[in-house]
Design an enzyme around this catalytic site. Structure first.
Site, PDB file in Angstrom:
ATOM      1  CE  LYS A 135    -151.744  -6.776   5.829  1.00 53.70           C
ATOM      2  NZ  LYS A 135    -151.959  -7.880   6.825  1.00 53.70           N
ATOM      3  CE1 TYR A 220    -152.137  -2.427   8.919  1.00 54.85           C
ATOM      4  CE2 TYR A 220    -151.111  -4.587   9.119  1.00 54.85           C
ATOM      5  CZ  TYR A 220    -152.231  -3.804   8.913  1.00 54.85           C
ATOM      6  OH  TYR A 220    -153.444  -4.397   8.686  1.00 54.85           O
TER       7      TYR A 220
HETATM    8  P1  NAD Z   1    -158.071 -16.653   7.440  1.00 57.44           P
HETATM    9  O1  NAD Z   1    -157.214 -17.861   7.321  1.00 57.44           O
HETATM   10  O2  NAD Z   1    -158.807 -16.428   8.697  1.00 57.44           O
HETATM   11  O3  NAD Z   1    -159.125 -16.593   6.245  1.00 57.44           O
HETATM   12  C1  NAD Z   1    -158.764 -16.890   4.917  1.00 57.44           C
HETATM   13  C2  NAD Z   1    -159.984 -17.374   4.171  1.00 57.44           C
HETATM   14  O4  NAD Z   1    -159.593 -17.736   2.839  1.00 57.44           O
HETATM   15  C3  NAD Z   1    -160.622 -18.624   4.799  1.00 57.44           C
HETATM   16  O5  NAD Z   1    -162.010 -18.478   4.825  1.00 57.44           O
HETATM   17  C4  NAD Z   1    -160.220 -19.733   3.857  1.00 57.44           C
HETATM   18  O6  NAD Z   1    -161.180 -20.777   3.806  1.00 57.44           O
HETATM   19  C5  NAD Z   1    -160.152 -19.005   2.532  1.00 57.44           C
HETATM   20  N1  NAD Z   1    -159.353 -19.687   1.530  1.00 57.44           N
HETATM   21  C6  NAD Z   1    -159.652 -19.756   0.234  1.00 57.44           C
HETATM   22  N2  NAD Z   1    -158.759 -20.487  -0.431  1.00 57.44           N
HETATM   23  C7  NAD Z   1    -157.849 -20.891   0.463  1.00 57.44           C
HETATM   24  C8  NAD Z   1    -156.671 -21.681   0.385  1.00 57.44           C
HETATM   25  N3  NAD Z   1    -156.240 -22.191  -0.784  1.00 57.44           N
HETATM   26  N4  NAD Z   1    -155.970 -21.899   1.505  1.00 57.44           N
HETATM   27  C9  NAD Z   1    -156.356 -21.363   2.687  1.00 57.44           C
HETATM   28  N5  NAD Z   1    -157.474 -20.611   2.821  1.00 57.44           N
HETATM   29  C10 NAD Z   1    -158.202 -20.381   1.717  1.00 57.44           C
HETATM   30  O7  NAD Z   1    -157.108 -15.408   7.129  1.00 57.44           O
HETATM   31  P2  NAD Z   1    -157.424 -13.884   7.444  1.00 57.44           P
HETATM   32  O8  NAD Z   1    -156.794 -13.508   8.727  1.00 57.44           O
HETATM   33  O9  NAD Z   1    -158.860 -13.633   7.253  1.00 57.44           O
HETATM   34  O10 NAD Z   1    -156.564 -13.152   6.297  1.00 57.44           O
HETATM   35  C11 NAD Z   1    -157.046 -13.055   4.966  1.00 57.44           C
HETATM   36  C12 NAD Z   1    -156.403 -11.836   4.288  1.00 57.44           C
HETATM   37  O11 NAD Z   1    -156.786 -10.668   4.987  1.00 57.44           O
HETATM   38  C13 NAD Z   1    -154.878 -11.854   4.267  1.00 57.44           C
HETATM   39  O12 NAD Z   1    -154.408 -11.350   3.046  1.00 57.44           O
HETATM   40  C14 NAD Z   1    -154.474 -10.928   5.392  1.00 57.44           C
HETATM   41  O13 NAD Z   1    -153.239 -10.279   5.195  1.00 57.44           O
HETATM   42  C15 NAD Z   1    -155.617  -9.933   5.365  1.00 57.44           C
HETATM   43  N6  NAD Z   1    -155.861  -9.320   6.686  1.00 57.44           N
HETATM   44  C16 NAD Z   1    -155.935  -7.964   6.762  1.00 57.44           C
HETATM   45  C17 NAD Z   1    -156.174  -7.365   7.980  1.00 57.44           C
HETATM   46  C18 NAD Z   1    -156.300  -5.867   8.067  1.00 57.44           C
HETATM   47  O14 NAD Z   1    -156.388  -5.345   9.171  1.00 57.44           O
HETATM   48  N7  NAD Z   1    -156.378  -5.167   6.946  1.00 57.44           N
HETATM   49  C19 NAD Z   1    -156.288  -8.133   9.131  1.00 57.44           C
HETATM   50  C20 NAD Z   1    -156.225  -9.518   9.024  1.00 57.44           C
HETATM   51  C21 NAD Z   1    -156.004 -10.105   7.790  1.00 57.44           C
END
Ligand code: NAD
Length: 368
Positions: A135, A220
């Site tokens: 999401k 949410y």
């Molecule tokens: P994060 O920044 O920790 O991880 C993102 C990942 O994507 C990294 O490994 C990064 O290297 C990679 N990536 C690939 N291409 C990229 C680019 N062009 N620029 C930046 N990063 C790139 O973020 P996150 O917290 O893991 O969030 C990722 C997704 O998960 C988001 O869509 C967020 O909304 C979702 N999320 C959902 C929940 C949930 O509880 N459902 C919780 C946290 C995050």
């Protein structure tokens, strides 16, 4: 346990301690047998949430982490070792279309920054693999529609990572609401927020995030209003407040208050913000009773109570239950109590588009 919000505040962290809670039967009471098919999943985007999902999947009975897609070779190496992933199941963002020739992967879980959900989900679908997408599923409703169409024409499932749809206390409140135990539910309040840290992170970049707190955490309350009331909104109004225009640039919302109206006459009053901690609360009020949840959407344990007293249920790591349930949806056509398909994600995107429009115009935006 560290909450998601605390986690994101500590920008730069890339690893998480394993959350080793004992696996119990899934919330629905399903009992798994050795003959059951296993959903073989590749995670795309090995960031903080991807790591959390991978750790939670250690306890899954119906889903298994078998592959990765990452642009960082060193992460691929460490994940291979940590999760026993074979080299033939490792891809990068250039070559992952070749996954179509890999019979050992059933689904790809897209856990990248928001703007990459649509292009990557569509490529996964075109490679003939089921898509699980985080999401918000897209940057807007138009993108979400494209994703739904692409997955439909490829004949693959599209599921959105709505982990709360499988959480036991949430489901119990929903069950009681549908059974009429609260009478006519005419009011929902959803409060969703945390103080965001590093100003340089992608969540504060309009191109990558598609907006600000609304896309990340306010969703949410949008989604919660729909499942707690059991109806779809017909109008929204919204107001934006910005205390720090340097950190929250044009197009990146810091705080939005929004209201939704429903066909029954119910109203929802919600707050989405990147500037307050400990803001994770749902309140549902009906003519005969109420339900309150706080925390309501964090990693848990979720706390819920009603006018009759507390709701008790075992805490199971949300992502473990989610992945086991999603495996059954994909492999057996199981119908979840609250949907998690592309159409469900699209409904939230339509509402978020309307909330942003209401902020821009100052007007009530009709959804029907
Ligand atoms: P994060 O920044 O920790 O991880 C993102 C990942 O994507 C990294 O490994 C990064 O290297 C990679 N990536 C690939 N291409 C990229 C680019 N062009 N620029 C930046 N990063 C790139 O973020 P996150 O917290 O893991 O969030 C990722 C997704 O998960 C988001 O869509 C967020 O909304 C979702 N999320 C959902 C929940 C949930 O509880 N459902 C919780 C946290 C995050």
């Amino acid at each position: 346990m560290q909450t998601r919000r605390q986690f994101i505040q500590k920008a730069g962290l890339t690893t998480l301690a394993a959350v080793n809670l004992p696996f119990a039967e899934s919330f629905s009471g399903s009992v798994f047998s050795k003959e059951d098919k296993i959903l073989r999943v590749a995670i795309m985007g090995l960031g903080s949430y991807g790591t959390r999902v991978a750790e939670a999947m250690r306890d899954c009975k119906r889903a298994k982490l078998v592959g990765v897609v990452s642009g960082t070779p060193s992460k691929i190496e460490s994940w291979k070792e940590k999760y026993g992933i074979p080299a033939k199941n490792c891809y990068n963002y250039e070559n992952f279309d070749q996954i179509k020739d890999n019979p050992d992967i059933d689904a790809v879980y897209v856990i990248t920054p928001n703007s990459l959900h649509k292009p990557y989900a569509i490529r996964v679908a075109q490679a003939g693999k089921h898509v699980i997408c985080e999401k918000p599923m897209a940057l807007n409703a138009a993108e979400a529609k494209e994703m739904v169409a692409a997955c439909k024409s490829a004949g693959v499932h599209l599921l959105v990572g709505y982990r709360m749809h499988f959480e036991a206390k949430t489901l119990e409140v929903v069950r009681r609401q549908r059974a009429g135990e609260f009478g006519k539910t005419l009011f929902f309040q959803g409060l969703s927020g945390f103080i965001i840290g590093d100003p340089n992170q992608w969540r504060l970049n309009k191109e990558l995030a598609g907006g600000g707190s609304m896309m990340d955490i306010g969703i949410y309350s949008v989604n919660g209003a729909r499942y707690m009331l059991g109806e779809e909104p017909i109008w929204v109004t919204a107001q934006e407040v910005k205390t720090d225009p340097i950190k929250f640039k044009e197009g990146v919302d810091e705080t939005i208050t929004f209201q939704m109206g429903f066909p029954s006459g119910a109203v929802a009053s919600c707050l989405s913000t990147y500037s307050l901690n400990n803001l994770d609360k749902f309140f549902l009020n009906g003519t005969k009773g109420f339900a309150e949840m706080q925390p309501s959407t964090g990693y848990g344990p979720i706390q819920a109570w009603t006018n009759k007293g507390p709701i008790e249920a075992e805490h199971i790591t949300h992502q473990t239950t989610q992945m086991d349930e999603m495996a059954q949806i994909i492999l057996e056509g199981k119908k979840p109590i609250i949907p998690v398909d592309g159409a469900e994600g699209l409904r939230d995107m339509v509402i978020i588009d309307a909330i942003y429009k209401a902020v821009r115009t100052g007007e009530k935006v009709m959804l029907v």
